[in-house]
Structures are given as structure tokens and as C-alpha cells.
Design an enzyme around this catalytic site. Structure first.
Site, mmCIF file in Angstrom:
data_model
loop_
_atom_site.group_PDB
_atom_site.id
_atom_site.type_symbol
_atom_site.label_atom_id
_atom_site.label_comp_id
_atom_site.label_asym_id
_atom_site.label_seq_id
_atom_site.Cartn_x
_atom_site.Cartn_y
_atom_site.Cartn_z
ATOM 1 N N ASP A 155 0.832 -1.221 0.000
ATOM 2 C CA ASP A 155 0.000 0.000 0.000
ATOM 3 C C ASP A 155 0.857 1.258 0.000
ATOM 4 O OD1 ASP A 155 -2.341 -1.499 0.177
ATOM 5 O OD2 ASP A 155 -2.072 -1.718 2.341
ATOM 6 N N HIS A 156 2.148 1.067 0.041
ATOM 7 C CA HIS A 156 3.038 2.232 0.185
ATOM 8 C C HIS A 156 4.202 2.067 -0.779
ATOM 9 C CE1 HIS A 156 5.925 5.010 2.140
ATOM 10 N NE2 HIS A 156 4.841 5.636 2.535
ATOM 11 N N PHE A 157 4.029 2.297 -2.084
ATOM 12 C CA PHE A 157 2.852 2.885 -2.678
ATOM 13 C C PHE A 157 2.287 1.939 -3.746
ATOM 14 C CE2 PHE A 157 5.674 6.229 -1.278
ATOM 15 C CZ PHE A 157 4.836 7.075 -0.581
#
Lengths: 128, 172
Positions: free
Chosen positions: B33-35
Site C-alpha cells: 500500500d506504500h505505494f
């Protein structure tokens, strides 16, 4: 070291500890109300003064401790005359004359101005 | 299990210095999720900087706690300075070194460095990529006069597991 030299070094300490601009660190600036210091900043300032000036500051020597918790010193949110006398004796570098007129415990930190720090350091260096 | 952001303590000099490592792995969900990929951009898994700060704080916090045999509730109170110049990617190792600068009954100030270790086919290289100044409060002696529960909720099972799996024992 002259008072001006001490002031200049304290200015650097406070700019570093409180992330404030140098011009905001005036002699009359109060650490909390004017410069935004919070409780942990007081410890940071103590540590930085020790490093800058090469002396040890005992707990309660620069800033008060065990005042709020003592019912003899604080009643109904106000510091008692006995409490003020004790603070004066323990913290001779701070000026309690204005505080005495409205001694709310919440405002006790306001006596700690940049000037009070300069006086504190001046006394410590003289006693060395 | 508390969120631990260091994998192992590799050196402890009591009351002076503690070194810990964190391996960055693609198996860590947050890296996805990052990124994530977005229109026109491929996924970019990067160790979040905020979690690097947390790892540094855990490294220094254990050092400060260990100095008093974990009797004090040691809480991160202030990040005086933090600088970092490179991203940590999956497969990298982060090495955090914390040193106590000053310590008294009320708390401690520490300085730290962050190194990035890159692993290659022939070995590994370490580069210093950041530095951090932290202040810790000993909660029961805090200058604001607030009171906290008696049991030490800071150094729980996760910290003890980390220390024992790192080969560090003591009477805590």
C-alpha cells in the site's frame, strides 16, 4: 561570561529546543505562553543548558517540582502564600511578583522567562 | 503482539549504546500500500519513513528502559531532529544505532543513526542515510505531574521476546 553572552547562548538553546525564530527569544518572552514550551521541553532545555554551559542541574533546581501535589502549597487551584514562599526560596532566579497577584497554579510556568534562565545560568556560573 | 519495528538487537552496551536491525521484506503487507500502482505509475514498495522513526524510537527506548532494568515507563516524548536521505526498499536491511546523550530521573535524550545495508551477490555494503535526536520521558516522574497505572504497560511481552530472541537476558 557576560550576561549578554549568556543570553546569546540561551537564545541558541531555545531556538534549537523549541523550533522558534531567534527574534522571538527576547528577554521577557515566557517559555510556555510566548515560545510554546510543553512539559517535555523543560527537560530538553535542562539537558541543553547542561551541555552548553558544562554544569549539572539537579531535578527541581531550575523548574519547580512537587508543588502541584502538595496540598499545603496548592488549594483550590491556587498556590498558597506558603507555596509561593517555598517557590521563591527554591527558585531564586524567577520573579514571582506578578504571579503573586493571581497565583493560579496553571499559570505558574509563566514566571519562567528567558531572563529567568539567564539569571539562573549567571548564578550557576558564579558559584562554579 | 505489539507492533515491533525492529527484528533483532545486535549489540547492547548498557546505559550507552544499542544497535538493532530491521529487514525490509516484500512479505510486509504495508509495502503493497506504500505505494500501490496508480494510473501511469508502477507499484513502488518503500519502507514508510514514519515506521523508520518508530524503529529508531524502539531501539533507543529499549536502551533507555534497560538502563533502569525496565522499571521505568519510557515513552517517546519528542523528536528533536530527524533527517533521512534515501528510501529503504524490499531486501534492504536498516541498522539503527542509539546512544544515550543524557539521562536523569525525569527522562533521557538520545542520538541515533540510520544505516542502509544493501545486499549483493558478493556481500553487503552499509551507508549512513539518516540521523535522529529523540527525547524520552520516564512517565512516573513526568514534569507535568500526571499519574499513570502502576504496571509497566510500555515494556510488555513483545519487548521481552525481542530481547530474549536477541540473546539478551536480565531480571526483568
Amino acid at each position: 561570561m557576560t550576561r549578554d553572552e549568556i543570553f546569546s547562548k540561551i537564545q541558541e538553546v531555545l531556538v534549537d529546543a523549541l523550533a522558534v525564530d531567534e527574534e522571538d527569544v527576547t528577554a521577557t518572552a515566557r517559555l510556555t505562553t510566548d515560545l510554546g514550551a510543553e512539559s517535555i521541553d523543560f527537560l530538553d532545555i535542562v539537558f541543553k543548558l547542561e551541555q552548553t554551559f558544562g554544569f549539572k542541574i539537579a531535578q527541581g533546581e531550575l523548574f519547580p517540582e512537587n508543588v502541584k501535589q502538595d496540598p499545603e502549597f496548592v488549594k483550590e487551584g491556587k498556590v498558597t502564600p506558603k507555596g509561593i514562599a517555598t517557590l521563591r526560596a527554591r527558585l531564586p532566579h524567577a520573579d514571582f511578583s506578578k504571579f503573586e497577584a493571581d497565583p493560579q497554579i496553571a499559570k505558574v510556568a509563566e514566571v519562567f522567562t528567558v531572563d529567568a534562565l539567564v539569571t539562573f545560568v549567571e548564578r550557576k556560573l558564579a558559584a562554579k | 503482539m505489539r507492533w515491533m519495528w525492529i527484528d533483532r538487537v545486535v549489540e547492547l552496551v548498557p546505559k550507552q549504546r544499542l544497535v538493532a536491525v530491521k529487514h525490509v521484506s516484500l512479505a510486509e503487507e504495508h509495502l503493497h500500500d506504500h505505494f500501490p500502482a496508480s494510473r501511469g505509475r508502477a507499484p513502488l514498495p518503500v519502507m514508510p519513513t514514519s515506521l523508520i522513526v518508530e524503529g529508531c524510537a524502539q531501539t533507543a527506548g529499549i536502551l533507555v528502559g534497560h538502563a533502569e532494568d525496565f522499571r521505568e515507563k519510557v515513552i517517546l516524548a519528542k523528536i528533536g531532529k530527524f533527517e533521512i536521505s534515501r528510501d529503504a526498499l524490499p531486501g534492504h536491511t536498516l541498522r539503527y544505532t542509539a546512544t544515550i546523550r543524557q539521562m536523569d530521573k525525569v527522562g533521557a535524550s538520545t542520538v541515533g543513526t540510520i544505516e542502509l545495508i544493501e545486499h549483493t551477490a558478493t556481500g553487503s555494503t552499509a551507508t549512513t542515510i539518516g540521523s535522529i535526536d529523540l527525547m524520552f520521558s520516564h512517565l512516573d516522574n513526568n514534569m507535568s505531574g500526571h499519574e499513570f497505572p502502576e504496571h509497566n504497560f510500555v515494556f510488555g511481552e513483545s519487548f521481552r521476546t525481542l530481547l530474549s530472541s536477541s540473546g539478551i537476558s536480565g531480571n526483568w
